[in-house]
Motif scaffolding. Structure first.
Motif, PDB file in Angstrom:
ATOM      1  N   ASN A 206     -62.509  34.068 -92.393  1.00  0.00           N
ATOM      2  CA  ASN A 206     -61.752  33.880 -92.620  1.00  0.00           C
ATOM      3  C   ASN A 206     -60.423  33.325 -93.424  1.00  0.00           C
ATOM      4  O   ASN A 206     -59.677  32.151 -93.074  1.00  0.00           O
ATOM      5  N   GLN A 209     -57.178  32.479 -92.097  1.00  0.00           N
ATOM      6  CA  GLN A 209     -57.126  30.786 -91.505  1.00  0.00           C
ATOM      7  C   GLN A 209     -56.835  29.888 -92.052  1.00  0.00           C
ATOM      8  O   GLN A 209     -56.453  28.528 -92.069  1.00  0.00           O
ATOM      9  N   TYR A 210     -57.871  29.915 -92.886  1.00  0.00           N
ATOM     10  CA  TYR A 210     -58.307  28.512 -93.900  1.00  0.00           C
ATOM     11  C   TYR A 210     -57.412  28.329 -94.766  1.00  0.00           C
ATOM     12  O   TYR A 210     -56.740  27.097 -95.059  1.00  0.00           O
ATOM     13  N   TYR A 213     -54.431  25.864 -93.244  1.00  0.00           N
ATOM     14  CA  TYR A 213     -55.089  24.818 -93.120  1.00  0.00           C
ATOM     15  C   TYR A 213     -54.699  23.902 -94.338  1.00  0.00           C
ATOM     16  O   TYR A 213     -54.440  23.158 -94.582  1.00  0.00           O
TER      17      TYR A 213
END
Ligand code: PMV
Length: 314
Positions: A206, A209-210, A213
């Motif tokens: 993913n 998404q990472y 982050y």
């Protein structure tokens, strides 16, 4: 013949672990309360080229030639020999001791490597400069961590707070107002290699998404740097809390780390987060100096097996 010894401190990552593996910055600082030490003494009774290595804490008592390439202490010694082009060192014994807990996010592997490289190169008559010590320790870090960012060996080699970006020249941080932190150990050993590997798998599954982050962590690290350089220490607490929140999303926290960070905040800490690889090991809490002992006591009561109070930037 005299003994050649060197020591190196432990370290904590104050902000930015894991994201640092993906090119974002991180801030780390030395922890002088714990240390690794290496002593090399000539052993005239042994035959030339024989290097005996002893590290009681890991049950190691062996000759260099009998150790595999993956053994980190042997790798540190071989790194020095190769760098200096020495094929047959004078017979000697290398003794390694350390007060830095193993696999706990306090940089024990890097500190041991740095101490060994310094003591062994001094024994050979060619004490190496920090840049080379750092490079050789980084090579050994790869055995410990798989894909390390290099932050541990860097902060341990230079023994100063650093703003670190993988592959870039070291930037030491000017801390305008020293501040106190309490480090609490869950007592749960957690190899960094495993948590770093799991984050990599999740990132591969993913990426968008990472990456988001990691970008959030990047923002936190830059705000923390500005706060440290301007002396706005009170801002660091909420930044630690925010960093811990994202590390939880990366799934590198655990029940014990979440519990200890909560206990620290309830006992008066201004903010708290896990530090290092996570899933065990240590957490760190920002405290006003006068509440350091109360926070440390609360952590111990909640199950921390060790606490260290240290001042950053002193
Ligand atoms: O667990 P530690 O303190 O050795 O720290 C590892 C820090 C990571 O960012 C998770 C990995 C790395 O190589 O930077």
């Amino acid at each position: 013949m005299p003994a050649f010894s060197a020591s190196a401190p432990g370290k904590i990552i104050l902000f930015g672990e894991h994201a640092v593996v993906y090119g974002r910055p991180a801030i780390a600082a030395p922890v002088g309360q714990v240390k690794a030490k290496a002593i090399v003494t000539a052993n005239p009774k042994a035959s030339d080229g024989e290097v005996h290595i002893q590290a009681a804490a890991i049950g190691l008592d062996a000759c260099l030639d009998d150790l595999p390439a993956t053994q980190p202490l042997a790798a540190a010694v071989r790194g020095v020999l190769a760098h200096l082009g020495v094929k047959h060192p004078p017979a000697c014994s290398l003794k390694v001791t350390s007060t830095i807990p193993l696999a706990a996010g306090l940089g024990s592997g890097a500190a041991v490597s740095v101490a060994v490289v310094r003591a062994f190169s001094a024994f050979l008559g060619h004490p190496l400069p920090d840049t080379i010590v750092n490079d050789l320790a980084f090579e050994v870090e790869k055995l410990h961590h798989g894909t390390p960012s290099g932050i541990d060996n860097t902060v341990v080699t230079y023994a100063r707070p650093v703003y670190f970006v993988k592959g870039q020249p070291i930037e030491t941080l000017q801390v305008a107002r020293p501040f106190a932190v309490v480090i609490g150990d869950t007592g749960i050993p957690s190899p960094t290699k495993v948590s770093v590997g799991d984050v990599r798998k999740a990132w591969q599954a993913n990426k968008a998404q990472y990456e988001a982050y990691f970008d959030s962590i990047h923002g936190i690290v830059d705000s923390a740097r500005a706060a440290m350089e301007s002396g706005a220490v009170e801002l660091l607490g909420p930044l630690m809390d925010a960093n811990h929140g994202i590390l939880r999303k990366l799934e590198v926290s655990c029940e014990a780390l979440d519990a200890l960070t909560l206990v620290a905040r309830r006992a008066g800490a201004l903010g708290a987060k896990l530090c290092g690889g996570g899933r065990g090991g240590n957490m760190v809490a920002l405290v006003a100096k006068e509440s350091a002992e109360a926070v440390a006591a609360a952590l111990t009561k909640a199950g921390a097996v060790r606490t260290i109070v240290t001042e950053i930037g002193k």
